[in-house]
Enzyme design. Structure first.
Site, PDB file in Angstrom:
ATOM      1  N   ASP A  54     -13.687  -6.213   2.263  1.00  0.00           N
ATOM      2  CA  ASP A  54     -12.304  -5.721   2.219  1.00  0.00           C
ATOM      3  C   ASP A  54     -11.635  -5.990   0.869  1.00  0.00           C
ATOM      4  O   ASP A  54     -10.465  -5.259   0.999  1.00  0.00           O
ATOM      5  CB  ASP A  54     -11.511  -6.224   3.452  1.00  0.00           C
ATOM      6  CG  ASP A  54     -10.578  -5.222   4.217  1.00  0.00           C
ATOM      7  OD1 ASP A  54     -10.714  -4.218   3.898  1.00  0.00           O
ATOM      8  OD2 ASP A  54      -9.814  -5.779   4.797  1.00  0.00           O
ATOM      9  N   GLU A  99      -3.139  -4.500   7.513  1.00  0.00           N
ATOM     10  CA  GLU A  99      -2.663  -5.504   6.444  1.00  0.00           C
ATOM     11  C   GLU A  99      -2.646  -4.990   5.091  1.00  0.00           C
ATOM     12  O   GLU A  99      -1.819  -5.351   4.132  1.00  0.00           O
ATOM     13  CB  GLU A  99      -3.111  -6.870   6.636  1.00  0.00           C
ATOM     14  CG  GLU A  99      -4.668  -7.035   6.120  1.00  0.00           C
ATOM     15  CD  GLU A  99      -5.748  -6.127   6.564  1.00  0.00           C
ATOM     16  OE1 GLU A  99      -6.413  -5.898   5.482  1.00  0.00           O
ATOM     17  OE2 GLU A  99      -5.681  -5.537   7.874  1.00  0.00           O
ATOM     18  N   ARG A 128      -2.232  -2.331   3.637  1.00  0.00           N
ATOM     19  CA  ARG A 128      -1.066  -1.368   3.117  1.00  0.00           C
ATOM     20  C   ARG A 128      -0.042  -2.420   2.685  1.00  0.00           C
ATOM     21  O   ARG A 128       0.907  -1.940   1.887  1.00  0.00           O
ATOM     22  CB  ARG A 128      -0.865  -0.390   4.058  1.00  0.00           C
ATOM     23  CG  ARG A 128      -0.384  -0.839   5.272  1.00  0.00           C
ATOM     24  CD  ARG A 128      -0.483   0.337   6.171  1.00  0.00           C
ATOM     25  NE  ARG A 128      -2.057   0.530   6.585  1.00  0.00           N
ATOM     26  CZ  ARG A 128      -2.472   1.646   7.505  1.00  0.00           C
ATOM     27  NH1 ARG A 128      -1.379   2.380   8.121  1.00  0.00           N
ATOM     28  NH2 ARG A 128      -3.424   1.878   7.636  1.00  0.00           N
ATOM     29  N   LYS A 136      -6.739  -3.443  -3.723  1.00  0.00           N
ATOM     30  CA  LYS A 136      -6.629  -4.173  -2.314  1.00  0.00           C
ATOM     31  C   LYS A 136      -7.676  -5.344  -2.494  1.00  0.00           C
ATOM     32  O   LYS A 136      -8.957  -5.487  -2.654  1.00  0.00           O
ATOM     33  CB  LYS A 136      -6.799  -3.614  -1.099  1.00  0.00           C
ATOM     34  CG  LYS A 136      -6.881  -4.108   0.160  1.00  0.00           C
ATOM     35  CD  LYS A 136      -7.201  -3.297   1.347  1.00  0.00           C
ATOM     36  CE  LYS A 136      -7.511  -3.934   2.642  1.00  0.00           C
ATOM     37  NZ  LYS A 136      -7.824  -3.298   3.610  1.00  0.00           N
ATOM     38  N   ASP A 183      -3.760  -5.678  11.974  1.00  0.00           N
ATOM     39  CA  ASP A 183      -5.013  -5.430  11.352  1.00  0.00           C
ATOM     40  C   ASP A 183      -4.738  -4.159  10.544  1.00  0.00           C
ATOM     41  O   ASP A 183      -5.708  -3.732   9.852  1.00  0.00           O
ATOM     42  CB  ASP A 183      -5.792  -4.878  12.415  1.00  0.00           C
ATOM     43  CG  ASP A 183      -7.548  -4.576  11.708  1.00  0.00           C
ATOM     44  OD1 ASP A 183      -7.684  -5.457  10.663  1.00  0.00           O
ATOM     45  OD2 ASP A 183      -8.338  -4.093  12.412  1.00  0.00           O
ATOM     46  N   ASP A 214     -10.652 -10.192   6.311  1.00  0.00           N
ATOM     47  CA  ASP A 214      -9.731  -9.490   7.335  1.00  0.00           C
ATOM     48  C   ASP A 214     -10.228  -9.821   8.695  1.00  0.00           C
ATOM     49  O   ASP A 214     -11.072  -8.990   8.913  1.00  0.00           O
ATOM     50  CB  ASP A 214      -9.664  -8.202   7.084  1.00  0.00           C
ATOM     51  CG  ASP A 214      -8.793  -7.389   7.944  1.00  0.00           C
ATOM     52  OD1 ASP A 214      -7.960  -7.996   8.610  1.00  0.00           O
ATOM     53  OD2 ASP A 214      -8.773  -6.150   8.045  1.00  0.00           O
ATOM     54  N   LYS A 273     -10.020  -8.160  15.312  1.00  0.00           N
ATOM     55  CA  LYS A 273     -11.207  -7.168  15.322  1.00  0.00           C
ATOM     56  C   LYS A 273     -12.214  -7.769  16.698  1.00  0.00           C
ATOM     57  O   LYS A 273     -12.439  -8.851  16.443  1.00  0.00           O
ATOM     58  CB  LYS A 273     -11.896  -7.152  13.982  1.00  0.00           C
ATOM     59  CG  LYS A 273     -11.038  -6.626  12.844  1.00  0.00           C
ATOM     60  CD  LYS A 273     -11.806  -6.425  11.588  1.00  0.00           C
ATOM     61  CE  LYS A 273     -10.759  -5.864  10.378  1.00  0.00           C
ATOM     62  NZ  LYS A 273     -10.700  -4.517  10.627  1.00  0.00           N
TER      63      LYS A 273
END
Length: 500
Positions: free
Chosen positions: A288, A350, A352, A264, A348, A269, A276
């Site tokens: 992230d 995102e 995946r 990933k 949020d 993010d 968030k």
């Protein structure tokens, strides 16, 4: 930093200094007064050991250390390290003790460091690798973004004392593996204005140039042509262009096994329109991209080790998840490259989405196995904490191999269930699926989401490293900050698979 093994007499028939003349010696002692290097220490301190230790209130508990300066003597500095209960001593405890000892020795100005630990019952090569990695990784210090770096002195040579001759084989991959971990740490620790999708592509290019690997970077138009609507949907809110990175190691000679590592690569993010909020660690969302850092670190290590017969593909779909007039909305429907439609019920979730298209692409390479790593869910952190990563796989063989590799590399994994009945939580009334399920079992439904983008029957595993990628305090081999988690597991798994 140079490592070597020296098989000196462990029974004290001749003085240690006849074989080794370094300036700093570390000796590990068990609690309770038994075993270890007590005879050696008694010889060096020149008096009955137990009384000497009692006066200094040293009980050899795990984590304890005691430093004795001996000006004009060899060694000039003696450091005792407590190992705790001998019944609980294994490779993990050896790593912890080695890293702590290295930090103590470095602060004492060690130049030629010797380590003497009681290793009975441990496989010599594995013990040598564990100690060497512990020393190097335990001394890691990232000062790139300080205006004035703090001066540090590190030992130039580290000698592992009293090991069998066969132990030297354990040092073969230490430098490459540690370089991979250090690369991952640097990438994760870099702020998001430095670690961008372009910088990840540049890092992949640097690895390719240094070690003769192949690199393909797909731009936005290339991804559009492949129908990567899930990945591009996440990327569309950022001013920075996305980069789909494909780095390939090919061995000399015939290929007997092909694997794909997917990481990933969200370099920041924000959460998107599901922003968030305070307490969500938005300021830490530079990490992230820890999955991409791990697979690039593993690629760098494998490129140096060059295992025969093994072809390794590294895939990173890198972008930012930001808010703008062009960002995806909650309620949007995206179409992934395998044709599946996804209702966005949470912007949020995102990672995946980017992994979905990356996994479809990976399956197209027709590998023997795929492993993805991602800082995917807070639910995994709640379940397993900060020291254990979650492992999901429908393949028992692949799961067992990764668990064994984690043990060999000193990284803790725990296999989690892929419970099919939980898939109903991803059901959408307007699309094939939603991108998140209910809060209970959130890490499981995330893994089930990913599974829908993997060819049925292809061995695949998902590692959720959300809790393990960062440590607020120094812990064992890990400094405070980025840990480089996943690199040692991947390297151990790949090397073992190539040798099988």
């Amino acid at each position: 930093m140079e490592f070597r093994c020296l098989a000196v007499d462990r029974d004290g028939q001749r003085p240690l200094t006849e074989s080794w003349t370094g300036d700093t010696l570390v000796v590990g002692l068990f609690a309770g007064g038994g075993g270890g290097g007590r005879d050696l220490v008694e010889e060096l301190v020149g008096e009955a050991l137990e009384g000497w230790l009692q006066r200094r209130r040293f009980e050899a508990k795990s984590g304890q250390s005691l430093t004795l300066e001996r000006p004009g003597a060899i060694p000039a500095t003696l450091i005792l390290v407590g190992l705790g209960d001998p019944a609980e001593f294994g490779l993990d405890a050896l790593r912890q003790a080695g890293a702590g000892a290295a930090r103590t020795a470095a602060s004492a100005g060690a130049e030629q460091l010797g380590l003497w630990f009681p290793l009975e019952g441990l496989e010599p090569a594995a013990a040598a690798a564990a100690m060497a990695e512990a020393v190097r990784l335990g001394l890691y210090d990232d000062q790139r973004f300080k205006s004035e770096a703090e001066p540090r002195s590190l030992p130039g040579q580290v000698t592992l004392l009293g090991l069998a001759e066969s132990a030297a084989a354990g040092l073969a991959h230490v430098a490459a593996t540690c370089s991979g971990v250090e690369l991952a740490r640097r990438l994760v620790a870099a702020p998001p204005n430095k670690a961008t999708p372009q910088s990840l592509a540049d890092e992949a290019a640097a690895i390719a140039d240094a070690f003769g690997l192949e690199l393909k970077v797909l731009e936005r138009a290339d991804c559009e042509a492949l129908g990567m609507g899930a990945f591009l949907g996440v990327a569309q809110g950022s001013d920075l262009p996305p980069k789909f990175i494909h780095l390939t190691y090919r061995p000399v000679g015939p290929v007997t096994r092909r694997v794909v590592l997917v990481g990933k690569g969200l370099t920041f993010d924000s959460g998107g329109y599901n922003l968030k909020t305070a307490g969500s660690q938005i300021e830490m969302m530079k990490y992230d991209m820890g999955g991409s850092a791990a697979v690039l670190g593993a690629a760098r290590a494998i490129a140096e080790i060059r295992p025969a017969g093994l072809e390794v593909h590294v895939i990173v779909a890198s972008c930012e998840n930001m808010i703008s007039g062009g960002a995806i909305h909650p309620g949007d429907v995206l179409t992934a490259s395998n044709g599946k439609t996804i209702e966005i019920n949470n912007t949020d979730a995102e990672g995946r989405l980017t992994l979905a298209d990356a996994l479809v692409y990976a399956c197209g390479l027709e590998p023997d196995a795929i492993v993805d790593l991602a800082t995917l869910t807070g639910a995994c952190v709640i379940a397993l904490g900060e020291e254990i990563a979650g492992l999901w796989s429908p393949s028992d063989g692949l799961a067992e191999a990764l668990l064994a590799a984690g043990t060999a590399g000193g990284e803790a994994l725990w296999r989690m269930p892929l419970r099919g009945s939980y898939r109903k939580g991803l059901k959408s009334h307007v699309a094939d699926m939603k991108n998140t399920g209910p809060r209970p079992g959130g890490s499981i439904t995330a893994a089930l989401f990913l599974q829908d983008f993997v060819t049925r029957g292809l061995p695949w595993a998902h590692l959720d490293i959300a809790g393990t990628v960062w440590s607020d305090k120094a812990r064992g081999l890990d400094p405070a900050g980025a840990t480089g988690f996943g690199v040692r597991t991947l390297v151990a798994w790949l090397v073992a698979g190539a040798a099988a």
